[in-house]
Design a protein around this motif. Structure first.
Motif, mmCIF file in Angstrom:
data_model
loop_
_atom_site.group_PDB
_atom_site.id
_atom_site.type_symbol
_atom_site.label_atom_id
_atom_site.label_comp_id
_atom_site.label_asym_id
_atom_site.label_seq_id
_atom_site.Cartn_x
_atom_site.Cartn_y
_atom_site.Cartn_z
ATOM 1 N N THR A 75 40.634 27.714 37.020
ATOM 2 C CA THR A 75 41.508 27.083 38.008
ATOM 3 C C THR A 75 41.697 28.018 39.200
ATOM 4 N N GLU A 76 42.105 27.441 40.306
ATOM 5 C CA GLU A 76 42.350 28.230 41.514
ATOM 6 C C GLU A 76 43.497 29.203 41.277
ATOM 7 N N TYR A 107 32.504 29.376 34.654
ATOM 8 C CA TYR A 107 33.002 28.824 35.925
ATOM 9 C C TYR A 107 33.197 27.309 35.868
ATOM 10 N N THR A 125 28.875 22.089 41.200
ATOM 11 C CA THR A 125 30.177 22.714 41.452
ATOM 12 C C THR A 125 30.029 23.874 42.427
ATOM 13 N N THR A 126 31.051 24.095 43.248
ATOM 14 C CA THR A 126 31.064 25.260 44.141
ATOM 15 C C THR A 126 32.397 25.971 43.996
ATOM 16 N N VAL A 127 32.342 27.297 43.921
ATOM 17 C CA VAL A 127 33.545 28.115 43.775
ATOM 18 C C VAL A 127 33.591 29.133 44.911
ATOM 19 N N VAL A 161 39.918 33.254 42.439
ATOM 20 C CA VAL A 161 39.338 31.978 42.850
ATOM 21 C C VAL A 161 40.248 31.307 43.883
ATOM 22 N N ARG A 196 39.109 28.489 45.969
ATOM 23 C CA ARG A 196 38.859 27.038 46.008
ATOM 24 C C ARG A 196 37.791 26.670 44.985
ATOM 25 N N ILE A 197 37.918 25.469 44.445
ATOM 26 C CA ILE A 197 36.900 24.933 43.540
ATOM 27 C C ILE A 197 36.568 23.506 43.972
ATOM 28 N N TRP A 198 35.296 23.243 44.151
ATOM 29 C CA TRP A 198 34.835 21.885 44.449
ATOM 30 C C TRP A 198 34.036 21.397 43.242
ATOM 31 N N ARG A 199 34.470 20.307 42.640
ATOM 32 C CA ARG A 199 33.757 19.752 41.494
ATOM 33 C C ARG A 199 33.126 18.405 41.866
#
Length: 226
Positions: free
Chosen positions: A76-77, A174, A193-195, A203, A205-208
């Motif tokens: 998680t962020e 991740y 996914t991008t972290v 972390v 930002r997380i893009w799923r």
């Protein structure tokens, strides 16, 4: 007309042996072609499903609760970015520690040299200098072999390092490894996914379930805002 003559004329003429033989041959040929067509169709259908679902080394059949649990995204962020040490194209090793003190983008893609993954890698390459100006490094990660990663890099002149995670250790850490479904079958595979890791090692930002178009530009803006 005699009785013998009437009996002979009332009989239905039978097909000659030659005609019968041709008919049987034609029927056998039709049946053989039909069977061959059915086998070919079934074989192609099975191969298509298997190839798509497996994603080569990037996926495996989901057959246990343990595998499903391992695939759950737990990152998680705000958390500290999980450490990693994996081979990258060019024969060297990539580690999280070498990027300490700077921002880092990690984009996880399903398979090298497939349409979506190619567009994504090209987009990050296009913006490589902009990321550098923003104090941000970029790494691409998939479960492809090192040889496949280097072939992918050379074919499309990619300018970002590519990491090989064949054991799925970094992918799972991740949250980029999870359950997918296709043609009614469930399996484990790479989730696009991008972290974005901040310079503090956490972390940001997380893009799923990433949609490729315009994604690299969105990540660049996020990196600039940190």
């Amino acid at each position: 007309m005699s009785k013998t003559s009437r009996k002979k004329s009332s009989k239905t003429p039978s097909a000659s042996p030659t005609v019968k033989k041709k008919a049987l041959k034609t029927r056998a040929s039709v049946q053989t072609k039909s069977a061959r067509t059915q086998r070919t169709t079934a074989s192609k259908s099975s191969a298509t499903i298997s190839k798509t679902a497996s994603h080569g080394a990037a996926s495996k059949q989901l057959n246990s609760s343990k595998s499903a649990a391992a695939a759950k995204a737990t990152l998680t962020e705000g958390q500290k970015a999980p450490a990693f040490r994996l081979p990258r194209d060019g024969g060297s090793v990539a580690t999280l520690s070498e990027y300490a003190g700077q921002k880092l983008v990690l984009f996880f893609y399903p398979r090298a040299d497939t349409p979506g993954c190619t567009r994504e890698a090209i987009d990050f390459t296009r913006l490589a200098q902009d990321f550098k100006a923003a104090g941000t490094a970029v790494l691409g990660i998939s479960a492809d072999s090192l040889k496949a990663q280097e072939k992918f890099r050379d074919k499309h002149s990619l300018g970002v390092p590519l990491i090989s995670d064949e054991a799925h250790e970094m992918l799972e850490a991740y949250g980029a490894w999870g359950e997918k479904s296709m043609y009614g079958k469930s399996f484990l595979g790479i989730l696009r996914t991008t972290v974005l890791v901040g310079s503090d090692g956490k972390v940001a930002r997380i893009w799923r379930n990433v949609r490729v178009d315009g994604h690299a530009d969105q990540v660049l803006e996020a990196a600039r805002s940190l």
